[in-house]
Design a protein around this motif. Structure first.
Motif, PDB file in Angstrom:
ATOM      1  N   MET A 421       0.839  -1.205   0.000  1.00  0.00           N
ATOM      2  CA  MET A 421       0.000   0.000   0.000  1.00  0.00           C
ATOM      3  C   MET A 421       0.874   1.255   0.000  1.00  0.00           C
ATOM      4  SD  MET A 421      -3.164   1.041   2.468  1.00  0.00           S
ATOM      5  CE  MET A 421      -4.236  -0.082   1.561  1.00  0.00           C
ATOM      6  N   THR A 422       1.975   1.245   0.776  1.00  0.00           N
ATOM      7  CA  THR A 422       2.877   2.394   0.792  1.00  0.00           C
ATOM      8  C   THR A 422       3.501   2.618  -0.578  1.00  0.00           C
ATOM      9  OG1 THR A 422       3.381   1.995   3.126  1.00  0.00           O
ATOM     10  CG2 THR A 422       4.904   3.392   1.906  1.00  0.00           C
ATOM     11  N   TYR A 424       2.262   1.804  -3.577  1.00  0.00           N
ATOM     12  CA  TYR A 424       1.283   2.365  -4.504  1.00  0.00           C
ATOM     13  C   TYR A 424       0.927   3.809  -4.126  1.00  0.00           C
ATOM     14  CZ  TYR A 424       0.375  -1.791  -7.291  1.00  0.00           C
ATOM     15  OH  TYR A 424       0.501  -2.831  -8.173  1.00  0.00           O
ATOM     16  N   HIS A 425       0.930   4.097  -2.836  1.00  0.00           N
ATOM     17  CA  HIS A 425       0.632   5.466  -2.394  1.00  0.00           C
ATOM     18  C   HIS A 425       1.693   6.435  -2.935  1.00  0.00           C
ATOM     19  CE1 HIS A 425      -1.036   8.409   0.590  1.00  0.00           C
ATOM     20  NE2 HIS A 425       0.182   8.932   0.439  1.00  0.00           N
ATOM     21  N   ARG A 484      -3.802   9.224  -2.125  1.00  0.00           N
ATOM     22  CA  ARG A 484      -5.141   8.750  -1.715  1.00  0.00           C
ATOM     23  C   ARG A 484      -5.881   8.118  -2.891  1.00  0.00           C
ATOM     24  NH1 ARG A 484      -8.785  10.073   2.411  1.00  0.00           N
ATOM     25  NH2 ARG A 484     -10.732   8.968   2.040  1.00  0.00           N
ATOM     26  N   GLU A 487      -4.623   4.580  -3.726  1.00  0.00           N
ATOM     27  CA  GLU A 487      -5.163   3.573  -2.807  1.00  0.00           C
ATOM     28  C   GLU A 487      -6.604   3.209  -3.188  1.00  0.00           C
ATOM     29  OE1 GLU A 487      -4.801   4.700   1.236  1.00  0.00           O
ATOM     30  OE2 GLU A 487      -2.669   5.154   1.141  1.00  0.00           O
ATOM     31  N   PHE A 491      -6.847  -0.696  -4.252  1.00  0.00           N
ATOM     32  CA  PHE A 491      -7.307  -1.520  -3.122  1.00  0.00           C
ATOM     33  C   PHE A 491      -8.803  -1.392  -2.851  1.00  0.00           C
ATOM     34  CE2 PHE A 491      -2.858  -0.358  -2.390  1.00  0.00           C
ATOM     35  CZ  PHE A 491      -2.287  -1.607  -2.319  1.00  0.00           C
ATOM     36  N   LYS A 495     -10.639  -0.153   1.622  1.00  0.00           N
ATOM     37  CA  LYS A 495      -9.266  -0.418   2.052  1.00  0.00           C
ATOM     38  C   LYS A 495      -8.393   0.841   2.075  1.00  0.00           C
ATOM     39  CE  LYS A 495      -9.676  -4.859   2.654  1.00  0.00           C
ATOM     40  NZ  LYS A 495      -9.504  -5.455   3.994  1.00  0.00           N
ATOM     41  N   VAL A 496      -9.023   1.995   1.905  1.00  0.00           N
ATOM     42  CA  VAL A 496      -8.244   3.231   1.964  1.00  0.00           C
ATOM     43  C   VAL A 496      -7.701   3.409   3.388  1.00  0.00           C
ATOM     44  CG1 VAL A 496      -8.385   5.737   1.813  1.00  0.00           C
ATOM     45  CG2 VAL A 496      -9.490   4.319   0.093  1.00  0.00           C
ATOM     46  N   SER A 497      -6.420   3.782   3.501  1.00  0.00           N
ATOM     47  CA  SER A 497      -5.761   3.878   4.812  1.00  0.00           C
ATOM     48  C   SER A 497      -5.715   5.323   5.292  1.00  0.00           C
ATOM     49  CB  SER A 497      -4.336   3.318   4.715  1.00  0.00           C
ATOM     50  OG  SER A 497      -3.515   4.198   3.960  1.00  0.00           O
TER      51      SER A 497
END
Length: 646
Positions: A421-422, A424-425, A484, A487, A491, A495-497
């Motif tokens: 995730m990091t 792709y962010h 943002r 994500e 995902f 699943k957004v962090s």
């Protein structure tokens, strides 16, 4: 600069003082020990008489207050006689004891006189020590409250000149005239000109104000007194004013000279704004300073240089002509200034051929001279820890990241999902930045945690910017939304962090400034709706001016429109470049850190050529356990890395 007064060795002085105290103690002990009789064991008088009766005594010497003698076994003894014992001599004769009289000892006249005069000598010694402390200069004595704490700077080693000052050319040129006056005063006085009596250096912390003052003294070759503004302030009223008078007295004896007062705002604050009355200690000190700088008595050849980062709180009387005639602004250096400052500090460090000061200067916007000196020092320390003989560009990049964002948190345990995730962010930020024409070029992208950030994309401007255009602001809004949006696309909505919190904060603040301060809203027009306000004693802050509820709603809607527009623009870019998003994310997962040039090559060619790491370096491992060569890695748009030619 030479100090003509001989300076004693304080270690030798302390040794002499303690030696004198030790000798005095020995003398006192010897005086009290003079009455000790080494004749033998002291026994009671009754035991002495019993020994005589038992014929155990051979001979005695009878004195007025003490009897000494020897027993028949050659043991010596002593006793004190009982007054009025007239039968002693008869008893000695009856038992055949040899006896003789003993004259009374005369006291030592010298010791007697010394014992009587010792208290007076101690009192005289204490008084002499106190007077010497009062007469000491620099306020270092035990009672030197009113003495100045100004220190005379001697440049026997480490002399600072204008060659050591870089990046603040305008300030240096402004002060060059003071140096020329100190070198040749007649050049100005023969035309009726007068040199400014004082120069106030104003600038942010770390910009080089103190270094600039030392350079003036080094160039002029005159005595340089340095003191802090807080050294004048004491709890006793009148002490600070006395120190000011004493400081100027010292300066007059060494004229022409320079007196440098650091952090003058500690003593030069606006009168009448404090909590005390008009006669408190600080204001008395300020009054005396004003009189000494431009009062009834002229101070020829004394130049006062002061430094502060709070000129707004200084008393107006300090800033008028005749006192601090000139206010020299020492700014944060621009890119050219940072390059010159780095070159000065890099002279002390063995550099590798790949070090480019210009690139480092581009990557350090807003750094002061002290920050740049710290950067060079951190790079040298990193190279030493890595057992290198030269400091390379990699050390400077790592030191810059450490100074700006904190040390790497390689011990931080992240799951594979969090790393993905990091990646792709950060890839989302980078892809949007590449496709926004007004955005600054990418310098580096990394997913190595530093400080509170799990990753980052660093962009470097080609030059320093002193104003921002509307298109660049919209580009920055889109880039901030890129992480943002990435994500959300990869995902899904659920699943957004929370990793975009700082991005959202930046975008909201930028959009609010565009609407309320910079007039970039068509509906609200070029009006200022918010203004910054100085809080009490300089505590910064901002407040919203009085507006109607309808205006506040309109401001909020315009801010929302700008942020939503940036979100939509980032979504459009990332959907159009989803294959590149996958490629960049997979490259970040494998290499963790990519330079701007590597990202550009990857976007153009779909592959990344990186040299093979040295022997012993860990390399990526495939699912089958085989190591994969780093050279010629090709990344597909499906999210799976493939070796070259696959």
């Amino acid at each position: 600069m030479n100090d003509d007064q001989p300076q004693g060795n304080p270690w030798i002085k302390s040794l002499l003082i303690w030696g004198g105290i030790f000798l005095a103690l020995l003398l006192v002990v010897s005086m009290f020990n003079t009455r000790t009789d080494p004749a033998g064991t002291v026994i009671p008088y009754s035991d002495f008489r019993a020994s005589v009766v038992q014929d155990n005594v051979r001979e005695v010497q009878v004195g007025p207050d003490r009897i000494t003698g020897t027993l028949k076994n050659d043991q010596q003894f002593a006793t004190v006689p009982v007054p009025g014992d007239a039968e002693l001599t008869k008893l000695l004769q009856e038992h055949g004891v040899r006896y003789a009289g003993k004259a009374q000892e005369e006291p030592n006249l010298l010791l007697y006189i010394l014992a009587q005069s010792l208290p007076f000598l101690l009192i005289l010694g204490v008084a002499f020590f106190a007077l010497r402390q009062v007469q000491k200069g620099g306020g270092s004595g035990a009672m030197g409250f009113g003495k100045s704490k100004a220190k005379l700077l001697t440049e026997r080693s480490g002399k600072v000149t204008f060659d050591d000052v870089a990046g603040i050319d305008e300030a240096r040129e402004e002060l060059q005239e003071i140096v020329e006056f100190l070198r040749d005063p007649s050049r100005f006085s023969k035309l009726g000109g007068q040199i400014p009596k004082g120069a106030l250096l104003v600038g942010s912390p770390g910009t080089g104000k103190t270094l600039l003052a030392r350079a003036i003294a080094g160039e002029a070759g005159v005595p340089f007194f340095t003191i802090s503004g807080s050294d004048f302030v004491e709890m006793f009223v009148g002490v600070g004013a006395s120190r000011v008078r004493d400081m100027f007295d010292q300066a007059k004896k060494n004229a022409p000279c320079i007196v440098f007062i650091d952090e003058i705002d500690a003593v030069g604050r606006h009168r009448g704004h404090g909590l005390g009355n008009s006669n408190d200690e600080r204001e008395q000190t300020l009054n005396q300073l004003l009189v000494e700088m431009d009062g009834f008595e002229a101070n020829e050849g004394i130049i006062i240089i002061a430094a502060t980062n709070r000129p707004d709180v200084l008393d107006p009387a300090l800033l008028r002509p005749g006192r601090f005639d000139r206010q020299v602004v020492v700014p944060i250096p621009d890119i050219d200034g940072r390059e010159k400052i780095l070159s000065v500090h890099m002279k002390k460090v063995p550099l590798a051929p790949d070090v480019l000061p210009r690139v480092i200067a581009r990557g350090t916007p807003g750094f002061s001279g002290a920050d740049l000196a710290n950067l060079v020092n951190e790079a040298a320390l990193l190279a030493a820890r890595r057992n290198k003989r030269l400091v390379a560009m990699q050390e400077f990049e790592d030191a810059k990241d450490k100074v700006m964002m904190g040390a790497e948190r390689r011990s931080m345990v992240m799951t594979d999902d969090e790393k993905k995730m990091t990646a792709y962010h950060e890839a989302g930020h980078a892809i949007v930045s590449i496709n926004e024409a007004a955005s600054d070029p990418i310098h580096k992208a990394t997913i190595i945690p530093r400080g509170r950030a799990l990753g980052m994309v660093m962009r470097l401007p080609e030059r320093d910017s002193y104003s921002y255009h509307r298109d660049k602001m919209h580009a920055n809004l889109s880039v901030s939304m890129g992480g943002r949006v990435a994500e959300e696309l990869i995902f899904g909505y659920d699943k957004v962090s929370s990793g975009a919190s700082s991005d959202i904060q930046y975008a909201t603040s930028l959009a609010r400034n565009m609407v309320t301060k910079w007039g970039m809203s068509d509906k609200l027009g070029p009006l200022q709706y918010e203004e910054a306000q100085e809080g009490y004693l300089g505590m910064g802050g901002s407040h919203r001016t009085m507006m109607s509820d309808e205006t506040n709603k309109l401001i909020d809607s315009e801010i929302r429109m700008l942020v939503d527009g940036a979100h939509a623009r980032a979504t459009q870019i990332l959907k159009s470049n989803e294959d590149k998003l996958h490629m960049l994310a997979q490259a970040l997962l494998e290499y963790e850190t990519l330079s701007g040039d590597e990202i550009r090559v990857l976007m153009e060619n779909g592959r990344l050529d990186r040299p093979e790491p040295p022997i012993g370096t860990l390399r990526p491992v495939t699912s089958q356990g085989a190591t994969v060569p780093r050279a010629g890695r090709r990344f597909s748009g499906s999210g799976d890395p493939h070796p070259a030619g696959a």
